[in-house]
Design a protein around this motif. Structure first.
Motif, mmCIF file in Angstrom:
data_model
loop_
_atom_site.group_PDB
_atom_site.id
_atom_site.type_symbol
_atom_site.label_atom_id
_atom_site.label_comp_id
_atom_site.label_asym_id
_atom_site.label_seq_id
_atom_site.Cartn_x
_atom_site.Cartn_y
_atom_site.Cartn_z
ATOM 1 N N HIS A 54 11.866 0.642 -5.593
ATOM 2 C CA HIS A 54 11.018 -0.321 -6.292
ATOM 3 C C HIS A 54 11.834 -1.558 -6.667
ATOM 4 O O HIS A 54 12.966 -1.441 -7.147
ATOM 5 N N GLU A 87 0.559 6.691 -8.348
ATOM 6 C CA GLU A 87 1.881 7.203 -8.704
ATOM 7 C C GLU A 87 1.967 8.698 -8.459
ATOM 8 O O GLU A 87 0.955 9.379 -8.279
ATOM 9 N N ARG A 110 10.228 9.571 -9.926
ATOM 10 C CA ARG A 110 8.916 8.926 -10.033
ATOM 11 C C ARG A 110 8.746 7.934 -8.882
ATOM 12 O O ARG A 110 9.668 7.196 -8.549
ATOM 13 N N VAL A 112 5.835 5.065 -7.093
ATOM 14 C CA VAL A 112 4.639 4.246 -7.285
ATOM 15 C C VAL A 112 4.326 3.522 -5.979
ATOM 16 O O VAL A 112 5.194 3.331 -5.140
#
Length: 127
Positions: A54, A87, A110, A112
């Motif tokens: 990201h 997500e 995580r 997304v």
């Protein structure tokens, strides 16, 4: 015989994570992205790792330690990541050998969607 994919799903590298690494297909789920990122560590592909990170958490550069040999991946749990989800998380344990010693990285990562593609956001180490 084709080289087995480091992610552990069974097919050869070229038919599995190699297709993601060369841009032929994007990851369809957070788990597939996580497995392809593990494989990128295993085959020494920092460009793929940076490209799938990201933008808000991506480092400017990434130097992989050539003395670390990744030896196995176990996906322990996943959440989210469905077709329309924005997500998802993947808990995994990645085994390695470095400096003559075995170790493992246990993390809950995580992911997304950015522009329709899955990206690694961050992770929490689970010792």
């Amino acid at each position: 015989m084709p080289r087995r994919c480091p992610c552990g799903t069974g097919p050869g590298y070229a038919e599995c994570c190699g297709r993601l690494h060369d841009g032929t297909v994007p990851a369809a789920t957070p788990e597939q992205l996580m497995r392809s990122r593990y494989s990128a560590f295993a085959v020494g592909d920092p460009e793929y790792l940076l490209a799938t990170w990201h933008p808000s958490t991506r480092p400017r550069t990434l130097d992989l330690d050539p003395d670390v040999r990744w030896t196995g991946l176990d996906v322990l749990a996943t959440t989210g990541g469905a077709l329309l989800a924005a997500e998802g998380t993947v808990e995994f344990r990645a085994s390695y050998r470095a400096g003559g010693r075995d170790g493992a990285q246990h993390e809950n990562s995580r992911f997304v969607r950015v522009g329709g593609r899955w990206c690694y956001l961050d992770g929490v180490s689970l010792a």
